[in-house]
Design a protein around this motif. Structure first.
Motif: not given
Length: 328
Positions: A217-221
């Motif tokens: 999730v947070f790789r792209v966020v």
């Protein structure tokens, strides 16, 4: 003395027992060969069929994960958040009950995600578990890179969501079609806590499971956050375009914030982002502030025409080049 010659045997009569036995043996060998080929082809077809079914399930799970990650990155007010599980086959994320989802284990909200009816090889719609910390309610706790999702898969923590292909019904799963979790998910996957398992496969367990991790999730966020701070366009020239807008208006990137007050400190080149000296659109500024992102943004002024931003505790970084001209 005359030498006796051995008697020469002529061809066997057509109806002789020996000739009939030879023909029968040849026919039997041919039949056995054909039967062996049939078994080989049948086995290949069965294997190919099973592989195709397994591939169909894997494809559906992968599409669901991609849709969830994209949804998390693109949320307008809480990037990183995910929809509540659907409570039935309609695939619509339900309204909140207070500030909570009606359930945190249910159907994949395929209609809300706009991915179509994703099904496994048994024709079953996918199921979905959501970490409560990532629910998309405006009054829930802020969501940022420090958010810790509560789900665990096979004992591993930091799982944001889990997608399930339930497979064919097992013994005791007599409620299909229906919405009872235990009629679709097996073993501890249906007991209502935050611990889930992926196997082993057995007569009592046939769930196929795919995790969506916190890193997924947070790789792209994180990249979205950095992109918003950098600028909305490659050649930003307006003051609501973050660092590039500031550089275009002032001819240089700002100094860094050295005392965590959000303001640039003269002579400081590395520290936190001086976000109070920058301008953003109201919507971007609102969600960055509400989700406590400002304190997680590292900043380095490399030169008048180059800066670097990053997320505290993450390897995510982004170099920001100044607008051209005057920068090369």
């Amino acid at each position: 003395m005359r030498q006796r010659r051995g008697a020469q045997l002529g061809p066997l009569p057509a109806g002789s027992p020996r000739r009939q036995a030879g023909v029968a043996l040849l026919a039997l060998l041919t039949l056995l060969t054909l039967w062996g080929l049939y078994l080989v082809v049948a086995e290949l077809n069965t294997t190919q069929f099973l592989l195709a079914r397994k591939q169909a399930t894997g494809t559906a799970l992968a599409q669901a994960r991609q849709a969830l990650v994209g949804r998390a990155a693109g949320d307008n007010s809480r990037p990183g958040s995910l929809p509540c599980p659907a409570i039935d086959e309609n695939g619509v994320a339900p309204n909140f009950v207070g500030i909570h989802c009606p359930t945190y284990v249910g159907r994949l909200p395929w209609r809300t995600l706009d991915v179509g009816e994703l099904r496994d090889d048994a024709g079953q719609l996918l199921w979905y578990a959501l970490a409560p910390a990532l629910r998309d309610h405006p009054n829930a706790m802020p969501i940022n890179f420090e958010t810790v999702p509560e789900l665990r898969l096979d004992g591993a923590p930091n799982v944001a969501a889990i997608i399930f292909a339930p497979g064919v019904p097992l013994a005791g799963q007599n409620g299909r079609p229906g919405n009872a979790v235990a009629d679709y998910l097996d073993g501890s996957n249906s007991d209502g806590d935050n611990d889930f398992v992926s196997g082993p496969q057995s007569a009592a367990f046939n769930d196929t499971v795919l995790a969506v991790t916190r890193d997924d999730v947070f790789r792209v966020v994180n990249q979205r956050v950095l992109g918003e701070v950098r600028a909305r366009a490659n050649n930003a020239s307006l003051p609501d375009h973050g660092l590039r807008g500031y550089q275009a208006l002032n001819g240089s990137f700002p100094a860094a914030d050295g005392d965590n007050d959000g303001l640039a400190d003269a002579g400081v080149t590395a520290g936190r982002l001086p976000y109070r000296d920058l301008s953003f659109s109201v919507s971007v500024s609102t969600w960055l502030t509400a989700n406590h992102w400002w304190r997680l943004l590292n900043y380095t002024q490399l030169s008048a025409c180059l800066a670097r931003i990053g997320i505290v505790g993450s390897t995510a970084t982004m170099d920001v080049a100044g607008a051209s001209p005057p920068c090369p």
